[in-house]
Design an enzyme around this catalytic site. Structure first.
Site, PDB file in Angstrom:
ATOM      1  N   HIS A 187       0.839  -1.190   0.000  1.00  0.00           N
ATOM      2  CA  HIS A 187       0.000   0.000   0.000  1.00  0.00           C
ATOM      3  C   HIS A 187       0.881   1.250   0.000  1.00  0.00           C
ATOM      4  O   HIS A 187       1.812   1.374   0.775  1.00  0.00           O
ATOM      5  CB  HIS A 187      -0.916  -0.019   1.222  1.00  0.00           C
ATOM      6  CG  HIS A 187      -1.936   1.057   1.209  1.00  0.00           C
ATOM      7  ND1 HIS A 187      -2.430   1.596   2.371  1.00  0.00           N
ATOM      8  CD2 HIS A 187      -2.580   1.692   0.200  1.00  0.00           C
ATOM      9  CE1 HIS A 187      -3.322   2.538   2.077  1.00  0.00           C
ATOM     10  NE2 HIS A 187      -3.426   2.604   0.753  1.00  0.00           N
ATOM     11  N   PHE A 239       5.418  13.809 -22.932  1.00  0.00           N
ATOM     12  CA  PHE A 239       4.678  13.806 -21.657  1.00  0.00           C
ATOM     13  C   PHE A 239       3.827  12.555 -21.444  1.00  0.00           C
ATOM     14  O   PHE A 239       2.803  12.597 -20.761  1.00  0.00           O
ATOM     15  CB  PHE A 239       3.836  15.080 -21.501  1.00  0.00           C
ATOM     16  CG  PHE A 239       4.636  16.332 -21.652  1.00  0.00           C
ATOM     17  CD1 PHE A 239       5.511  16.737 -20.651  1.00  0.00           C
ATOM     18  CD2 PHE A 239       4.555  17.092 -22.801  1.00  0.00           C
ATOM     19  CE1 PHE A 239       6.286  17.890 -20.796  1.00  0.00           C
ATOM     20  CE2 PHE A 239       5.316  18.245 -22.958  1.00  0.00           C
ATOM     21  CZ  PHE A 239       6.192  18.638 -21.958  1.00  0.00           C
ATOM     22  N   ALA A 240       4.242  11.420 -22.006  1.00  0.00           N
ATOM     23  CA  ALA A 240       3.539  10.152 -21.797  1.00  0.00           C
ATOM     24  C   ALA A 240       4.160   9.455 -20.584  1.00  0.00           C
ATOM     25  O   ALA A 240       4.882   8.464 -20.711  1.00  0.00           O
ATOM     26  CB  ALA A 240       3.628   9.288 -23.051  1.00  0.00           C
ATOM     27  N   ASP A 267       7.652   7.257 -20.959  1.00  0.00           N
ATOM     28  CA  ASP A 267       7.958   7.154 -22.383  1.00  0.00           C
ATOM     29  C   ASP A 267       9.439   6.831 -22.559  1.00  0.00           C
ATOM     30  O   ASP A 267      10.196   6.766 -21.587  1.00  0.00           O
ATOM     31  CB  ASP A 267       7.544   8.427 -23.122  1.00  0.00           C
ATOM     32  CG  ASP A 267       8.203   9.693 -22.599  1.00  0.00           C
ATOM     33  OD1 ASP A 267       9.402   9.663 -22.245  1.00  0.00           O
ATOM     34  OD2 ASP A 267       7.523  10.734 -22.555  1.00  0.00           O
TER      35      ASP A 267
END
Length: 131
Positions: free
Chosen positions: A20, A120-121, A28
């Site tokens: 947890h 920005f992936a 990317d």
């Protein structure tokens, strides 16, 4: 041999070991991974595998309670932003500058490098609990 789900033994084991609040980055091909962070390098060539393929596979095996993305994603890569919204519809999230996301990635348990070659992936997923 495993029949379904993630077949990559390194990635499957790392996901199974999450607790947890542990964090994982899917990035990317150009996302810098901080020194000391375990890397699962899935990139074969430009575009293979895609960010979407890896995200979908990971979400099939991981409970996510929160995610972080770069604020630049929505404007510069609306397809990836739409994918995150569709794939994690009820999951709370925070956005921050791409620079801050890169800094935050130093605290992830491991990072997955995809073959994605669009800007920005990247996402940081925080592990939840299934009970």
């Amino acid at each position: 041999m495993k029949k379904t789900g993630i077949l990559n033994s390194q990635l499957s084991g790392l996901i199974a070991a999450l607790g947890h609040k542990d964090q994982v980055m899917i990035g990317d091909a150009g996302m810098p991974i901080p020194q000391g962070v375990t890397i699962v390098d899935l990139a074969v060539c430009a575009g293979v595998p895609t960010f979407a393929q890896v995200l979908n596979a990971v979400l099939g095996e991981m409970c996510v309670e929160h995610f972080d993305a770069a604020e630049e994603t929505a404007g510069n890569n609306p397809e990836i932003w739409a994918l995150l919204q569709k794939s994690l519809p009820d999951v709370p999230y925070d956005t921050m500058s791409h620079e801050k996301l890169k800094e935050k990635s130093a605290g992830v348990k491991f990072a997955i490098r995809t073959g994605e070659c669009t800007p920005f992936a990247n996402v940081i997923l925080r592990s939840g609990v299934v009970f």
